[in-house]
Design a protein around this motif. Sequence first.
Motif, PDB file in Angstrom:
ATOM      1  N   THR A 129      62.524  44.029  49.560  1.00  0.00           N
ATOM      2  CA  THR A 129      61.744  43.119  48.725  1.00  0.00           C
ATOM      3  C   THR A 129      62.601  42.042  48.078  1.00  0.00           C
ATOM      4  N   LYS A 130      63.716  42.435  47.505  1.00  0.00           N
ATOM      5  CA  LYS A 130      64.554  41.470  46.778  1.00  0.00           C
ATOM      6  C   LYS A 130      65.110  40.404  47.711  1.00  0.00           C
ATOM      7  N   LEU A 133      54.051  38.216  45.118  1.00  0.00           N
ATOM      8  CA  LEU A 133      54.744  39.300  44.424  1.00  0.00           C
ATOM      9  C   LEU A 133      53.781  40.135  43.600  1.00  0.00           C
ATOM     10  N   GLN A 159      53.495  43.549  45.285  1.00  0.00           N
ATOM     11  CA  GLN A 159      54.566  44.312  44.662  1.00  0.00           C
ATOM     12  C   GLN A 159      54.352  44.409  43.151  1.00  0.00           C
ATOM     13  N   ASN A 188      62.678  41.020  39.792  1.00  0.00           N
ATOM     14  CA  ASN A 188      61.939  40.396  40.903  1.00  0.00           C
ATOM     15  C   ASN A 188      61.408  39.011  40.533  1.00  0.00           C
TER      16      ASN A 188
END
Length: 307
Positions: A118-119, A150, A154, A160
Amino acid sequence: MIANFFSKSTPARVFYLMVLLSLYYLMFLVSGNKLLMSLSNLFINISFWFVLVLFLLVFRFIVKKNKLTLDNLYALFLMVILMGSFGETMFYKNIIFSNLFLLFSFRKIYSLKSQINTKMKLFDAGLWVGVAAVVYSWSGLFLILIYVGLLIYQKGTFKNLCIPLVGFFIPLFLMYTYFFYFDNVDGFMSIMELNLSLDFTAYNNLKLLIPVVFLSTILLWSIIFETPRIVMVSNRLRQAWKVILSQLLISIIVVVVLPLKNGSEILYLLFPATIIIANYLSKTTLSNFRNLIMYVFMIISVGVYFL
């Protein structure tokens, strides 16, 4: 019928669409008196054609990889047809390259649903939006889409939330450093200046008005009929649909405020618009209506060259 022909995704049919793009490209070169037979112009025209092909292939990859439509070529067909309808989209290098870089960002945004790396994806998405903003400053508005993706795919942790900004500012910092080194900070400021215009008189021209009105009508129709079906029924596309609609909204804002009003700005709209319409065409049970829409798009795409 045309809808049946593009209802299956095969390499041969993708190739046919690339040939169709080439025909539109040549038509616009001839109609716009851009077909100058010098070695330098020939090189430029061929280079632009390769960039357009790359744009379509990346678009197709994103749609297929993230299952944004069913396994058909409706979205790619519509992308080619609409680029042919708005021929200027194929020749304004800043618009083309900024959209190409944005595609690389969209690829990362839609892949956030996998919740893997994800990052790194957030950083890459921000970086590509930053590169697109250096090419055309208003492209920076698509940084908002990263945060939409995002929050939908997420959890919005503090780290993030910061990562896309780091990626976004790296290209801008490098560009500023370059101009600062050559004592030309004003040059950097002129590139990043957010000029805007709300003058739409160019759209009074039938070459722009007809395809814009038809595209807007079918797009609105598709949103109205497809959104309830996806939100209530489709688990596969429910999250992505929210991102697509958000992308469409951002794209509309970009098109409205851009100072350039000649049809090339419509390229910013085509990613979400073609996906939305393609999903509607895939789901409608009225095959004759589906074929009619696709034929009208084709007729308009050819007819504008005779107006």
